[in-house]
Design an enzyme around this catalytic site. Structure first.
Site, PDB file in Angstrom:
ATOM      1  N   ARG A  29      30.461 -21.135 -62.801  1.00 32.19           N
ATOM      2  CA  ARG A  29      29.613 -21.612 -61.711  1.00 32.19           C
ATOM      3  C   ARG A  29      28.988 -22.959 -62.069  1.00 32.19           C
ATOM      4  O   ARG A  29      28.540 -23.164 -63.202  1.00 32.19           O
ATOM      5  CB  ARG A  29      28.526 -20.579 -61.388  1.00 32.19           C
ATOM      6  CG  ARG A  29      29.119 -19.312 -60.821  1.00 32.19           C
ATOM      7  CD  ARG A  29      28.111 -18.368 -60.189  1.00 32.19           C
ATOM      8  NE  ARG A  29      28.778 -17.108 -59.910  1.00 32.19           N
ATOM      9  CZ  ARG A  29      29.551 -16.882 -58.857  1.00 32.19           C
ATOM     10  NH1 ARG A  29      29.718 -17.813 -57.943  1.00 32.19           N
ATOM     11  NH2 ARG A  29      30.160 -15.716 -58.702  1.00 32.19           N
ATOM     12  N   ASP A  30      28.958 -23.857 -61.081  1.00 29.98           N
ATOM     13  CA  ASP A  30      28.347 -25.174 -61.281  1.00 29.98           C
ATOM     14  C   ASP A  30      26.840 -24.999 -61.502  1.00 29.98           C
ATOM     15  O   ASP A  30      26.186 -24.201 -60.828  1.00 29.98           O
ATOM     16  CB  ASP A  30      28.614 -26.061 -60.058  1.00 29.98           C
ATOM     17  CG  ASP A  30      28.358 -27.529 -60.356  1.00 29.98           C
ATOM     18  OD1 ASP A  30      29.336 -28.294 -60.378  1.00 29.98           O
ATOM     19  OD2 ASP A  30      27.179 -27.902 -60.558  1.00 29.98           O
ATOM     20  N   ASN A  87      37.264 -35.160 -58.430  1.00 28.14           N
ATOM     21  CA  ASN A  87      36.819 -36.547 -58.388  1.00 28.14           C
ATOM     22  C   ASN A  87      37.418 -37.316 -59.571  1.00 28.14           C
ATOM     23  O   ASN A  87      37.436 -36.806 -60.687  1.00 28.14           O
ATOM     24  CB  ASN A  87      35.288 -36.619 -58.469  1.00 28.14           C
ATOM     25  CG  ASN A  87      34.622 -35.960 -57.287  1.00 28.14           C
ATOM     26  OD1 ASN A  87      35.097 -36.056 -56.154  1.00 28.14           O
ATOM     27  ND2 ASN A  87      33.509 -35.263 -57.524  1.00 28.14           N
ATOM     28  N   VAL A  96      31.530 -35.931 -65.314  1.00 28.78           N
ATOM     29  CA  VAL A  96      31.996 -35.256 -66.535  1.00 28.78           C
ATOM     30  C   VAL A  96      33.475 -35.588 -66.694  1.00 28.78           C
ATOM     31  O   VAL A  96      34.288 -35.292 -65.811  1.00 28.78           O
ATOM     32  CB  VAL A  96      31.782 -33.725 -66.456  1.00 28.78           C
ATOM     33  CG1 VAL A  96      32.335 -33.055 -67.716  1.00 28.78           C
ATOM     34  CG2 VAL A  96      30.301 -33.393 -66.283  1.00 28.78           C
ATOM     35  N   HIS A 100      38.103 -31.301 -63.648  1.00 26.81           N
ATOM     36  CA  HIS A 100      37.600 -30.039 -63.105  1.00 26.81           C
ATOM     37  C   HIS A 100      37.852 -30.028 -61.610  1.00 26.81           C
ATOM     38  O   HIS A 100      37.647 -31.032 -60.927  1.00 26.81           O
ATOM     39  CB  HIS A 100      36.113 -29.857 -63.414  1.00 26.81           C
ATOM     40  CG  HIS A 100      35.286 -31.073 -63.171  1.00 26.81           C
ATOM     41  ND1 HIS A 100      35.235 -32.133 -64.057  1.00 26.81           N
ATOM     42  CD2 HIS A 100      34.498 -31.421 -62.126  1.00 26.81           C
ATOM     43  CE1 HIS A 100      34.446 -33.063 -63.567  1.00 26.81           C
ATOM     44  NE2 HIS A 100      33.988 -32.663 -62.390  1.00 26.81           N
ATOM     45  N   HIS A 102      36.585 -28.675 -58.275  1.00 23.90           N
ATOM     46  CA  HIS A 102      35.453 -28.043 -57.589  1.00 23.90           C
ATOM     47  C   HIS A 102      36.011 -27.085 -56.533  1.00 23.90           C
ATOM     48  O   HIS A 102      36.895 -27.470 -55.751  1.00 23.90           O
ATOM     49  CB  HIS A 102      34.607 -29.096 -56.855  1.00 23.90           C
ATOM     50  CG  HIS A 102      33.902 -30.086 -57.726  1.00 23.90           C
ATOM     51  ND1 HIS A 102      32.570 -29.975 -58.072  1.00 23.90           N
ATOM     52  CD2 HIS A 102      34.338 -31.230 -58.306  1.00 23.90           C
ATOM     53  CE1 HIS A 102      32.218 -31.001 -58.814  1.00 23.90           C
ATOM     54  NE2 HIS A 102      33.272 -31.788 -58.976  1.00 23.90           N
TER      55      HIS A 102
HETATM   56  P1  5GP Z   1      31.739 -34.408 -61.136  1.00 27.13           P
HETATM   57  O1  5GP Z   1      30.543 -35.147 -60.604  1.00 27.13           O
HETATM   58  O2  5GP Z   1      32.167 -34.959 -62.484  1.00 27.13           O
HETATM   59  O3  5GP Z   1      32.893 -34.281 -60.176  1.00 27.13           O
HETATM   60  O4  5GP Z   1      31.253 -32.912 -61.354  1.00 27.13           O
HETATM   61  C1  5GP Z   1      30.583 -32.500 -62.505  1.00 27.13           C
HETATM   62  C2  5GP Z   1      29.913 -31.200 -62.146  1.00 27.13           C
HETATM   63  O5  5GP Z   1      29.575 -30.534 -63.340  1.00 27.13           O
HETATM   64  C3  5GP Z   1      28.610 -31.382 -61.358  1.00 27.13           C
HETATM   65  O6  5GP Z   1      28.720 -30.685 -60.125  1.00 27.13           O
HETATM   66  C4  5GP Z   1      27.534 -30.813 -62.272  1.00 27.13           C
HETATM   67  O7  5GP Z   1      26.542 -30.110 -61.574  1.00 27.13           O
HETATM   68  C5  5GP Z   1      28.343 -29.897 -63.194  1.00 27.13           C
HETATM   69  N1  5GP Z   1      27.817 -29.747 -64.528  1.00 27.13           N
HETATM   70  C6  5GP Z   1      27.439 -30.753 -65.366  1.00 27.13           C
HETATM   71  N2  5GP Z   1      27.058 -30.242 -66.554  1.00 27.13           N
HETATM   72  C7  5GP Z   1      27.213 -28.893 -66.460  1.00 27.13           C
HETATM   73  C8  5GP Z   1      26.979 -27.820 -67.380  1.00 27.13           C
HETATM   74  O8  5GP Z   1      26.566 -28.010 -68.522  1.00 27.13           O
HETATM   75  N3  5GP Z   1      27.248 -26.564 -66.936  1.00 27.13           N
HETATM   76  C9  5GP Z   1      27.721 -26.325 -65.660  1.00 27.13           C
HETATM   77  N4  5GP Z   1      27.947 -25.040 -65.342  1.00 27.13           N
HETATM   78  N5  5GP Z   1      27.948 -27.316 -64.780  1.00 27.13           N
HETATM   79  C10 5GP Z   1      27.702 -28.583 -65.174  1.00 27.13           C
END
Ligand code: 5GP
Ligand code: ZN
Length: 114
Positions: A29-30, A87, A96, A100, A102
């Site tokens: 989970r995010d 993304n 990150v 990943h 979503h």
């Molecule tokens: P991005 O913006 O790179 O597409 O998505 C990164 C996602 O990772 C974000 O939705 C953010 O909330 C989530 N995220 C970042 N750090 C962590 C973490 O340590 N644990 C979890 N479960 N989600 C994370």
């Protein structure tokens, strides 16, 4: 990669709310959910961005989508609808740098995305 947060989650050194895993992919989970269901599917292997995916990763990327499909079913959003998003780089909102997928659902998803 030792300084990658998602590699640490895959290794179990940082906790996460894991909802699905097999030998190659992991889903959790995010931390900052943008929808009632917001789950991230990652390969256990480090790949920084979609630009770094190679032909050898084709089956692995397919596994990420098979995981997303199963998760949507388990979360009860398969029929109502859900969105899968990856993304790539900062202009698309990637924060990150370990790929990943979503999986977002449980509310009306709007188009175009922001
Ligand atoms: P991005 O913006 O790179 O597409 O998505 C990164 C996602 O990772 C974000 O939705 C953010 O909330 C989530 N995220 C970042 N750090 C962590 C973490 O340590 N644990 C979890 N479960 N989600 C994370
Ligand atoms: Zn990583």
């Amino acid at each position: 990669m030792t300084d990658c947060i998602f590699c640490k989650i895959a290794a179990g050194t940082i906790p996460a709310n894991i909802v699905y895993q097999n030998d190659d992919v992991l889903a959790f989970r995010d931390l900052n959910p943008q929808a009632p269901t917001h789950i991230l599917v990652i390969p256990k292997k480090h790949i920084a961005t979609t630009n770094d995916i190679t032909a050898k990763d084709a089956a692995l990327i397919g596994q990420m989508y098979l995981a997303a499909k199963q998760i949507a079913k388990d979360e009860g959003i398969a029929e109502s609808g859900y969105r899968t998003v990856m993304n790539c780089n900062r202009g698309a909102g990637q924060t990150v740098f370990h790929i990943h997928l979503h999986v977002l659902g449980g509310r009306q998803m709007n188009w175009p995305p922001g």
